[in-house]
Design a protein around this motif. Structure first.
Motif, short mmCIF file in Angstrom:
data_model
loop_
_atom_site.label_atom_id
_atom_site.label_comp_id
_atom_site.label_asym_id
_atom_site.label_seq_id
_atom_site.Cartn_x
_atom_site.Cartn_y
_atom_site.Cartn_z
N GLN A 97 0.83 -1.21 0.00
CA GLN A 97 0.00 0.00 0.00
C GLN A 97 0.86 1.26 0.00
O GLN A 97 0.54 2.25 -0.67
N VAL A 101 0.65 4.35 -2.76
CA VAL A 101 0.46 5.76 -2.37
C VAL A 101 1.62 6.59 -2.89
O VAL A 101 1.44 7.71 -3.39
N ALA A 151 -1.10 3.98 5.24
CA ALA A 151 -1.46 3.07 4.16
C ALA A 151 -1.40 1.64 4.67
O ALA A 151 -0.31 1.12 4.95
N PRO A 193 -5.30 3.99 -3.25
CA PRO A 193 -4.02 4.47 -2.70
C PRO A 193 -3.31 5.48 -3.60
O PRO A 193 -2.67 6.41 -3.10
#
Length: 220
Positions: A97, A101, A151, A193
């Motif tokens: 994640q 991001v 995240a 994300p």
């Protein structure tokens, strides 16, 4: 007259009271210290101090007096880290994640930096409630940190409490839409994300017309 912020690296011989004497010199010249950090020494007994200052006058006389101070081995003026790296966005959580991001944040930061903005992106993959809570609280101590993105798939408990603490200190916190109570504590919750990274950069960039406080909803 407002003068541009400057950076100064001072190499010192370690001794009690050195920092006190240096800050006294800076104060006498009317400069405001906006940041100070101790850097690693190049040899035993020697350290380097990094100051960011808003000078009240051209810094030549200040630099000369600093160089003449006891225990000082060298003084160098450098561009400020604020000018080079600018505002910092910190992304932490699960590695996959965090990476997604970062794709959005780095791409969007590039677009704004080309237009004169200065935004840098830092990432750290972390697992474990206490490790993440400690890291969240530490972001408030990082120089130039403006926003934090969390995240992951599940965060709550002590991490939520840490999020509320750093938000109270003025840090913008963006969370992925995940299980746990952290999304309830964040300023903004974003499911995708990549979009989370993009929106975080837009929220801190002076070159973007986007303000989190003006949104009619906080979950996307």
């Amino acid at each position: 007259m407002n003068r541009e912020r400057i950076g100064i690296v001072i190499e010192i011989q370690d001794a009690p009271g050195v920092l006190h004497s240096l800050t006294g010199i800076i104060a006498r010249h009317g400069a405001n210290i906006t940041s100070v950090e101790m850097l690693g020494g190049l040899e035993a007994g020697v350290s380097r101090l990094y100051f960011e200052l808003d000078p009240a006058a051209p810094p030549d006389s200040l630099l000369a007096e600093l160089a003449a101070a006891p225990s000082v081995r060298g003084v160098a003026q450098e561009p400020s880290l604020q000018k080079i790296y600018g505002k910092r966005i910190i992304i932490m959580g699960g590695g996959a994640q965090v990476g997604q991001v970062a794709i959005g944040a780095i791409s969007e930061a590039d677009r704004h930096n080309i237009r004169g903005e200065h935004i840098s992106v830092d990432t750290i993959p972390l697992v474990g409630e206490q490790s993440l809570a400690d890291a969240v609280r530490a972001v408030a101590r990082l120089p130039r940190a403006r926003a934090l993105v969390l995240a992951g798939a599940l965060m709550g408990g002590e991490i939520e409490r840490a999020v509320r603490e750093v938000r109270a200190k003025g840090l913008l916190v963006v969370s992925l839409n995940m299980a746990g109570s952290v999304p309830d504590a964040a300023d903004l919750v974003v499911t995708d994300p990549v979009q989370a990274g993009v929106m975080t950069v837009m929220a801190v960039a002076d070159t973007a017309k986007f303000t989190v406080g003006r949104l009619s909803r906080r979950v996307f």
